[in-house]
Design a protein around this motif. Structure first.
Motif, PDB file in Angstrom:
ATOM      1  N   ILE A 102       0.843  -1.201   0.000  1.00 20.15           N
ATOM      2  CA  ILE A 102       0.000   0.000   0.000  1.00 20.15           C
ATOM      3  C   ILE A 102       0.875   1.247   0.000  1.00 20.15           C
ATOM      4  N   VAL A 103       1.896   1.267   0.852  1.00 22.98           N
ATOM      5  CA  VAL A 103       2.792   2.419   0.942  1.00 22.98           C
ATOM      6  C   VAL A 103       3.504   2.628  -0.393  1.00 22.98           C
ATOM      7  N   ALA A 104       3.986   1.543  -0.999  1.00 24.49           N
ATOM      8  CA  ALA A 104       4.675   1.645  -2.286  1.00 24.49           C
ATOM      9  C   ALA A 104       3.740   2.201  -3.356  1.00 24.49           C
ATOM     10  N   LYS A 105       2.501   1.744  -3.351  1.00 24.80           N
ATOM     11  CA  LYS A 105       1.534   2.215  -4.354  1.00 24.80           C
ATOM     12  C   LYS A 105       1.198   3.686  -4.144  1.00 24.80           C
ATOM     13  N   VAL A 106       0.947   4.065  -2.902  1.00 27.35           N
ATOM     14  CA  VAL A 106       0.588   5.457  -2.601  1.00 27.35           C
ATOM     15  C   VAL A 106       1.730   6.417  -2.954  1.00 27.35           C
ATOM     16  N   LEU A 107       2.963   6.012  -2.653  1.00 28.03           N
ATOM     17  CA  LEU A 107       4.120   6.878  -2.894  1.00 28.03           C
ATOM     18  C   LEU A 107       4.731   6.686  -4.280  1.00 28.03           C
ATOM     19  N   GLU A 108       4.166   5.757  -5.040  1.00 23.15           N
ATOM     20  CA  GLU A 108       4.636   5.471  -6.403  1.00 23.15           C
ATOM     21  C   GLU A 108       6.110   5.097  -6.439  1.00 23.15           C
ATOM     22  N   ILE A 109       6.477   4.168  -5.552  1.00 27.27           N
ATOM     23  CA  ILE A 109       7.837   3.643  -5.529  1.00 27.27           C
ATOM     24  C   ILE A 109       7.773   2.126  -5.456  1.00 27.27           C
ATOM     25  N   ASP A 120       5.820   7.124   9.536  1.00 27.04           N
ATOM     26  CA  ASP A 120       6.772   6.472   8.635  1.00 27.04           C
ATOM     27  C   ASP A 120       6.599   6.980   7.204  1.00 27.04           C
ATOM     28  N   ILE A 121       5.348   7.082   6.768  1.00 27.62           N
ATOM     29  CA  ILE A 121       5.065   7.551   5.409  1.00 27.62           C
ATOM     30  C   ILE A 121       5.563   8.980   5.217  1.00 27.62           C
ATOM     31  N   ASP A 122       5.340   9.828   6.185  1.00 31.82           N
ATOM     32  CA  ASP A 122       5.827  11.208   6.084  1.00 31.82           C
ATOM     33  C   ASP A 122       7.349  11.249   6.034  1.00 31.82           C
ATOM     34  N   ARG A 123       7.986  10.377   6.789  1.00 35.87           N
ATOM     35  CA  ARG A 123       9.456  10.306   6.766  1.00 35.87           C
ATOM     36  C   ARG A 123       9.943   9.838   5.393  1.00 35.87           C
ATOM     37  N   ILE A 124       9.260   8.870   4.819  1.00 30.21           N
ATOM     38  CA  ILE A 124       9.622   8.382   3.485  1.00 30.21           C
ATOM     39  C   ILE A 124       9.430   9.489   2.453  1.00 30.21           C
ATOM     40  N   LYS A 125       8.360  10.264   2.596  1.00 31.32           N
ATOM     41  CA  LYS A 125       8.139  11.393   1.679  1.00 31.32           C
ATOM     42  C   LYS A 125       9.301  12.379   1.756  1.00 31.32           C
TER      43      LYS A 125
END
Length: 125
Positions: free
Chosen positions: A14-21, A51-56
């Motif tokens: 899900i995270v990969a899809k949302v962040l397109e990575i 975590d998602i914000d950190r990845i962004k």
């Protein structure tokens, strides 16, 4: 359903899809200790909104600013230090305001100004 900011609820896919990575990118970030997702009992990676914000932020640093992962690590560590110091300053300001409002300061925080008087005596031979 609304989740807490630190609650690990998002799967790697899900995270990969949302962040397109690619999910491998997320695994690499974990190997580099740039992000540390939680693990379920079945060892499945679960990411929180934090975590998602950190990845962004990592993606912005690498894609837009051209920073390599070693540089990202340094930047993130410095950011954590600054965030901690800002929190310390905020806590101290609140403590000062409480002390001003109560007009008393605890004994372990009290400041005592002490003046010293030095006398100089000159002897003549």
């Amino acid at each position: 359903m609304i989740h807490d900011y630190d609650e690990p609820v998002y799967l790697i896919s899900i995270v990969a899809k949302v962040l397109e990575i690619h999910p491998q990118t997320l695994r690499q970030y974990e190997r580099e200790n740039l992000v540390t997702p939680s693990r379920s009992n079945g060892k499945i990676r679960l990411y929180s909104q934090r975590d998602i914000d950190r990845i962004k932020l990592i993606l912005r640093l690498t894609r837009e600013l051209g920073v390599n992962l070693a540089g990202v690590d340094i930047i993130l560590r410095l950011k954590e230090n600054v965030d901690g110091m800002e929190q310390d300053i905020l806590d101290l300001r609140q403590e000062v305001m409480r002390a001003k409002n109560s007009q008393t300061v605890s004994h372990d925080k009290a400041l005592v100004a002490k003046k010293s008087i030095y006398e100089m005596i000159i002897f003549k031979k």
